[in-house]
Design a protein around this motif. Sequence first.
Motif: not given
Length: 431
Positions: A311-337
């Motif tokens: 998650l720390d790695d994902i957060a760094i990528r999102i903060r740096g503009g290399a990844a989109d939060f919503a897209e990362m959530a769709r790919v990596h999140s284990s939640d129903i959201t």
Amino acid sequence: MSVATMMKSLTRSLLAILLLPVCVHAAELDRVVAVVNDEVITASELNTRIAQAERLLAAQGTPKPSASQLRGQVLDRMVIERVQLQAAKQRGLSVDDATLDRTIQRIAEQNKLAVADMPKALAQEGIVWNQFRDNVRNEILMSRLREREVDARITISPGEVDALLAAGATAPKAREYLVSHILLRAPEGATPDQLNALSLRAEELQRQIRQGEDFAKLAASYSAAQDAMQGGSLDWRPLERVPAIFAELLPGMRKGEVSKTLRSAAGLHVFKLMDLRDAAESKVEVEQTRARHILVRGDAAGSADKARQRLDDIAIRIRGGAADFAEMARVHSSDITAAKGGDLGWLSPGDTVPEFERAMNALKPGEISAAIESPFGWHIIQVLERKKVDVTADRRKMEARQALRERKIDEAFEDWLRQLRDAAWVEIKPE
């Protein structure tokens, strides 16, 4: 019953316990003053409780009833307590030591004492520690019995809540009332002669009150209500919390006015409007947060450390503009959201677990948290926006429901006590 609710219901009884001495007259241990089913009440027990009542009345500044009136009132309350404790035993109810200790801890905190200092403090008032513990245990037990036999059977319909709110909306101004009352309990299936005798007594009480007799003294002398030794006071209440038969008359009464005789399932009532005041009304707002998150469970990532690092790695990528939060959530999140890009929608205080809420509240809109742990796993959170929401209407609806429930409980409790007392075999021995 919640701890808060239980503590509220115990306040008056425990105040009496804390204020009053326990003294046993050994010479009178064998003299029986009453038989309640298969148990006895001794003279020493009665004398102890009379001394307690005298101290409580003195502390409140309430004139003391005559010796015979006080004896009768105290003995009646002892009988009612005994039948409640017997009913609790028959139903298999009990109070374990852990619950008792937690309750005493809260009593100590309310009195700004350490539990270890309580025996000494109580001893200075003439109170025996073990007797104090027994009294507290009995109060908890009777509260549990009441919850099971009365509180749990009370229902409030949405229509009742809406009707109460509608009535409040048309009232000229919200008010609170200070009412004191006297209950003359009628036995189950009371005969016309019995009811007539009670009516005559109620009329005599009204006459004495109007002539200036102290209401608290009359309540302590004659009332069968549980608050008799507190002068019959119901404390400050909004109209919806006052017993329904009182509430019908109160808006048209003046301060100091005495009611006509009223009848309920429990018996006959007389009340006095001691005072009234305008109730403060205020707007209630809460801050809501719109947030999204990515959840990674430790078992899914192999370990808690790996989940956090991921998650720390994902957060760094999102903060740096290399990844989109919503897209990362769709790919990596284990939640129903995950399918919604991790969007949690608008959250009010208390909607999430404390660990998540604390981390979310520390963020500014647009910020992304470090990986934080909750009972569900590891999260990173982004706050999208915040807003203030007026929840006054929701709060009023909740308060109206609670007021109706408490009113019904109070009324049902007195009737239930009457039935319990009438069903018991009680023999009062002559003095």
